[in-house]
Scaffold this motif. Sequence first.
Motif, PDB file in Angstrom:
ATOM      1  N   SER A 287       0.856  -1.196   0.000  1.00  0.00           N
ATOM      2  CA  SER A 287       0.000   0.000   0.000  1.00  0.00           C
ATOM      3  C   SER A 287       0.887   1.239   0.000  1.00  0.00           C
ATOM      4  CB  SER A 287      -0.951   0.004   1.206  1.00  0.00           C
ATOM      5  OG  SER A 287      -0.234  -0.122   2.421  1.00  0.00           O
ATOM      6  N   TRP A 288       0.293   2.334  -0.482  1.00  0.00           N
ATOM      7  CA  TRP A 288       1.044   3.567  -0.666  1.00  0.00           C
ATOM      8  C   TRP A 288       0.136   4.755  -0.348  1.00  0.00           C
ATOM      9  CZ3 TRP A 288       0.318  -0.369  -4.101  1.00  0.00           C
ATOM     10  CH2 TRP A 288       1.430  -1.054  -4.591  1.00  0.00           C
ATOM     11  N   GLY A 289       0.723   5.775   0.239  1.00  0.00           N
ATOM     12  CA  GLY A 289       0.019   7.038   0.413  1.00  0.00           C
ATOM     13  C   GLY A 289       0.787   8.135  -0.305  1.00  0.00           C
ATOM     14  N   CYS A 290       0.064   9.040  -0.964  1.00  0.00           N
ATOM     15  CA  CYS A 290       0.734  10.127  -1.690  1.00  0.00           C
ATOM     16  C   CYS A 290      -0.195  11.332  -1.741  1.00  0.00           C
ATOM     17  CB  CYS A 290       1.075   9.659  -3.105  1.00  0.00           C
ATOM     18  SG  CYS A 290       2.030  10.882  -4.038  1.00  0.00           S
ATOM     19  N   ASP A 291       0.396  12.504  -1.631  1.00  0.00           N
ATOM     20  CA  ASP A 291      -0.394  13.735  -1.679  1.00  0.00           C
ATOM     21  C   ASP A 291      -0.457  14.310  -3.081  1.00  0.00           C
ATOM     22  OD1 ASP A 291      -1.498  14.612   0.821  1.00  0.00           O
ATOM     23  OD2 ASP A 291       0.539  14.874   1.584  1.00  0.00           O
ATOM     24  N   ALA A 292      -1.592  14.919  -3.412  1.00  0.00           N
ATOM     25  CA  ALA A 292      -1.685  15.754  -4.604  1.00  0.00           C
ATOM     26  C   ALA A 292      -1.490  17.223  -4.227  1.00  0.00           C
ATOM     27  CB  ALA A 292      -3.042  15.582  -5.273  1.00  0.00           C
ATOM     28  N   HIS A 293      -1.916  17.582  -3.004  1.00  0.00           N
ATOM     29  CA  HIS A 293      -1.866  19.004  -2.639  1.00  0.00           C
ATOM     30  C   HIS A 293      -0.468  19.487  -2.291  1.00  0.00           C
ATOM     31  CE1 HIS A 293      -3.519  17.382   1.456  1.00  0.00           C
ATOM     32  NE2 HIS A 293      -2.207  17.335   1.485  1.00  0.00           N
ATOM     33  N   LYS A 294       0.485  18.581  -2.168  1.00  0.00           N
ATOM     34  CA  LYS A 294       1.864  19.026  -1.978  1.00  0.00           C
ATOM     35  C   LYS A 294       2.512  19.199  -3.351  1.00  0.00           C
ATOM     36  CE  LYS A 294       2.378  17.261   2.717  1.00  0.00           C
ATOM     37  NZ  LYS A 294       2.955  16.222   3.585  1.00  0.00           N
ATOM     38  N   TRP A 295       3.210  18.173  -3.794  1.00  0.00           N
ATOM     39  CA  TRP A 295       4.076  18.391  -4.959  1.00  0.00           C
ATOM     40  C   TRP A 295       3.352  18.443  -6.297  1.00  0.00           C
ATOM     41  CZ3 TRP A 295       9.564  15.731  -4.799  1.00  0.00           C
ATOM     42  CH2 TRP A 295      10.503  16.646  -5.290  1.00  0.00           C
ATOM     43  N   LEU A 296       2.182  17.860  -6.398  1.00  0.00           N
ATOM     44  CA  LEU A 296       1.466  17.955  -7.678  1.00  0.00           C
ATOM     45  C   LEU A 296       0.816  19.328  -7.854  1.00  0.00           C
ATOM     46  CD1 LEU A 296       0.739  16.515 -10.310  1.00  0.00           C
ATOM     47  CD2 LEU A 296      -1.329  15.646  -9.190  1.00  0.00           C
ATOM     48  N   ASN A 297       0.822  20.143  -6.787  1.00  0.00           N
ATOM     49  CA  ASN A 297       0.278  21.505  -6.880  1.00  0.00           C
ATOM     50  C   ASN A 297      -1.210  21.524  -7.242  1.00  0.00           C
ATOM     51  OD1 ASN A 297       2.593  24.049  -7.025  1.00  0.00           O
ATOM     52  ND2 ASN A 297       3.338  21.946  -6.992  1.00  0.00           N
ATOM     53  N   VAL A 298      -1.953  20.654  -6.574  1.00  0.00           N
ATOM     54  CA  VAL A 298      -3.413  20.642  -6.646  1.00  0.00           C
ATOM     55  C   VAL A 298      -3.916  21.378  -5.405  1.00  0.00           C
ATOM     56  CG1 VAL A 298      -5.434  19.110  -6.464  1.00  0.00           C
ATOM     57  CG2 VAL A 298      -3.547  18.517  -7.996  1.00  0.00           C
TER      58      VAL A 298
END
Length: 459
Positions: A287-298
Amino acid sequence: MNEPEDFSKLFATAAEHAAAFRRSLPTRPIGPAADLDSVRAAFGGPLPREGTPPERVLRELITAAEPGVMATAGPRFFGFVVGGALPAASAAEILNAGWDQAPFQPVLSPAGAAAETAAAVWLKELLGIPETASTGFVTGAQAANTVGLAAARQHLLAVQGWDVSLKGLMGAPRLRVIAGAERHATVDRALRLLGFGTDLVEPVAVDANGATDMAALEAVLGADDAPAIVCLQAGNVNTGACDDLRTACELTHAHGGWAHVDGAFGLWAGASQQLRHLTDGVELADSWGCDAHKWLNVPYDSAFAFCSRPDVHVAAMSYTASYLTGSGQGTGPGDFTAESSRRARGIPVWAALRELGRDGVADLVERCCALARRFARGLTDAGFEVVNDVMLNQVLVDLGEHTDAIVAAVQAEGTCWMGATTWRGRRLMRIAVSNYATTEADVDASVASVRRAAAGVTG
Ligand SMILES: *Cc1c(COP(=O)(O)O)cnc(C)c1O
């Protein structure tokens, strides 16, 4: 029948103000103009008995809020790991507010569900996660870690004949929880929420830059036969260090364990040819967790929880009810997150990925890392010590005994904003470069601001 409401003027006013704010970002002071008490006073007072026309509400809101808005979306905000908000993603968020979708089930919003399906395919491809993995669109990496660890708990108990969904943890077979000593604090909160308690965590020593030490992990794993949830990390929140995921996952699986990767920002290294080695072996995790609001600039809030076993993901997170035909079967977005009703997070994510394209994502990640190295060079040249290996977008700087005062002076001056941290007993300035709009000139101006602040404080 009433005339349909015309939102044009109201929405245009909101969009115009938002656009003016964005236009002001490169030049406005980063910190808010007013202090918290006065902003609270501007928002406060009793709830009026009578309503207010929307146009006036908007005017009042802008007047109350504007002095208390922080320019986190701007190109010289380097605190925490924040990230900006891409133009198309931000505009999509405005549309999202207009559409007001809740894609809990596809029947509630085919568009919201389809955007998530499409974005999930692209995200897995970019990050190097197997295409067969399931995806939940969650609020943040905190929520993603909670979902991933819930799946881990579900699976490792199920293989021992225990259905945690029915029986809970009381009387359950024993599980171990193993995590790097420099894991993110949200892993501990996720474990607490899942009924583990943080005393259960067996910490593993880390290397000089804060990545989990593989020999130490092997020793900890080998000390006990009970199945283990192993919490790994891509992107140490202080140093940017990434665990050796290939070795860690192989060791974990050899011991019958579950490997969860907290990759809130670090997983994005996988989108770049240049940096992909940092997340080598990522596909082996469970399993994996990842942010969009950090580095993807969403725009906030937006993140992903991926799971290699969709059936386990659904078993851990879904529910159903008599009026919710079709839920609980892994066919709708609501089966993969802890929320039921929620906004259509996939829509701005889809827009961000379309705006950037594959090359644009790689370029964003590589550019931020190059700018972090520029920070390190500039601050080293200014006579300060950079204490971490700047292999990603994080820079830790020793400013001497006056670190907190210098950081406060930098924040007060308003050219840029960075925070402080304590890492291994040292008080340090902490820089995270994660905004698409940051330029070399922004970094140079920020280095100059730190020099001025240091001269002022020590001077
Ligand atoms: C930011 C961060 C988190 C928490 O993410 P949220 O989006 O704030 O919920 C978890 N882990 C790491 C490594 C982070 O950097």
